[in-house]
Design a protein around this motif. Structure first.
Motif, PDB file in Angstrom:
ATOM      1  N   TYR A   1       0.839  -1.063   0.082  1.00  0.00           N
ATOM      2  CA  TYR A   1      -0.303   0.068  -0.071  1.00  0.00           C
ATOM      3  C   TYR A   1       0.757   1.231  -0.012  1.00  0.00           C
ATOM      4  O   TYR A   1       2.082   1.091   0.534  1.00  0.00           O
ATOM      5  CB  TYR A   1      -0.765  -0.098   1.026  1.00  0.00           C
TER       6      TYR A   1
ATOM      7  N   HIS B   1      -3.191   3.857   3.224  1.00  0.00           N
ATOM      8  CA  HIS B   1      -2.911   3.665   1.797  1.00  0.00           C
ATOM      9  C   HIS B   1      -2.698   4.720   0.937  1.00  0.00           C
ATOM     10  O   HIS B   1      -2.098   4.539  -0.404  1.00  0.00           O
ATOM     11  CB  HIS B   1      -3.947   2.652   1.301  1.00  0.00           C
TER      12      HIS B   1
ATOM     13  N   VAL C   1      -3.613   0.611  -3.488  1.00  0.00           N
ATOM     14  CA  VAL C   1      -3.464  -0.671  -2.879  1.00  0.00           C
ATOM     15  C   VAL C   1      -3.027  -1.731  -3.921  1.00  0.00           C
ATOM     16  O   VAL C   1      -3.918  -1.750  -4.854  1.00  0.00           O
ATOM     17  CB  VAL C   1      -4.622  -1.415  -1.889  1.00  0.00           C
TER      18      VAL C   1
END
Length: 245
Positions: free
Chosen positions: A8, A67, A71
């Motif tokens: 991420y 994130h 991701v």
């Protein structure tokens, strides 16, 4: 058992792509702005990586970490280049058997097909980079570990793979109900590749047109189709029957 690795953060994903990590899919936040996010989007497009734009809620469900709007899933296996796969198989096998999956999307079906492919001596599986089912932990589990044994190649376009196989002396046979020929009418003792289509719409028209032969399974009941992994198993074991009887 290896599991799909999740990464991420925009910069981390850019670095992973630049280092040729086997990324299956990138999830990008809808409406994301900024130079770094544009760099990632451009890189994903240039490399032909499977991606989708999703709301931030989806990303929050995928990871509890920061994130930054992106991701990615890294596959637990490494993929092969089509040309190298075909050349190596053709050099060592007089009657190679390939399997082409046209936009198959369900990871468990994919895993079941990989398992059957390994059991029936398939030399390589070919999938498309975009739109195909990723190799996840569920794929590995359903395949009973066969995903680590069968070579899988990713291509930009399935049709190009069909043409390349044909130019290499491989006959391409599409599994479809849109024909009068059954699998028992065809010769599978020659070098061949079997094409299986997506669960919902089957094989795309352009691939059907490019294939050398079309073949169907005889269905004697009222239901008009089989699960794709089951249909694939029947096709592959007809190959085994013809080649080993």
């Amino acid at each position: 058992m290896n599991k799909t690795t999740q990464i991420y953060g925009i910069r981390a994903i850019i670095e992973a792509i630049n280092h040729e990590e086997p990324i299956d899919k990138v999830f990008l936040q809808k409406g994301l702005k900024g130079d770094l996010s544009r760099e990632l989007e451009s890189l994903v497009r240039r490399k032909g990586i499977n991606s989708s734009y999703v709301p931030i809620e989806k990303l929050n469900r995928l990871t509890k970490n920061n994130h930054q709007g992106a991701v990615a899933n890294i596959s637990p296996i490494s993929f092969h280049e089509l040309e190298q796969l075909v050349e190596s198989v053709m050099e060592t096998n007089e009657t190679p058997l390939f399997l082409i999956l046209d936009q198959l999307s369900d990871v468990r079906n994919f895993g079941a097909i990989i398992r059957t492919a390994e059991c029936t001596g398939v030399n390589g599986i070919i999938i498309q980079k975009k739109g195909a089912a990723p190799v996840t932990a569920d794929t590995i589990k359903t395949s009973a570990g066969a995903a680590f044994k069968v070579r899988i190649a990713k291509v930009d376009h399935v049709k190009d793979a069909v043409y390349y196989l044909q130019a290499s002396g491989v006959t391409v046979i599409a599994a479809t109900e849109k024909t009068k020929n059954t699998i028992y009418d065809l010769d599978f003792t020659i070098p061949c590749a079997i094409v299986m289509g997506a669960e919902d719409r089957g094989i795309s028209p352009s691939i059907l047109k490019a294939s050398d032969h079309l073949a169907k399974l005889p269905l004697l009941g009222e239901i008009e189709s089989l699960n794709v992994s089951v249909a694939c198993a029947v096709f592959l074991y007809e190959v085994v029957r013809q080649r080993h009887s």
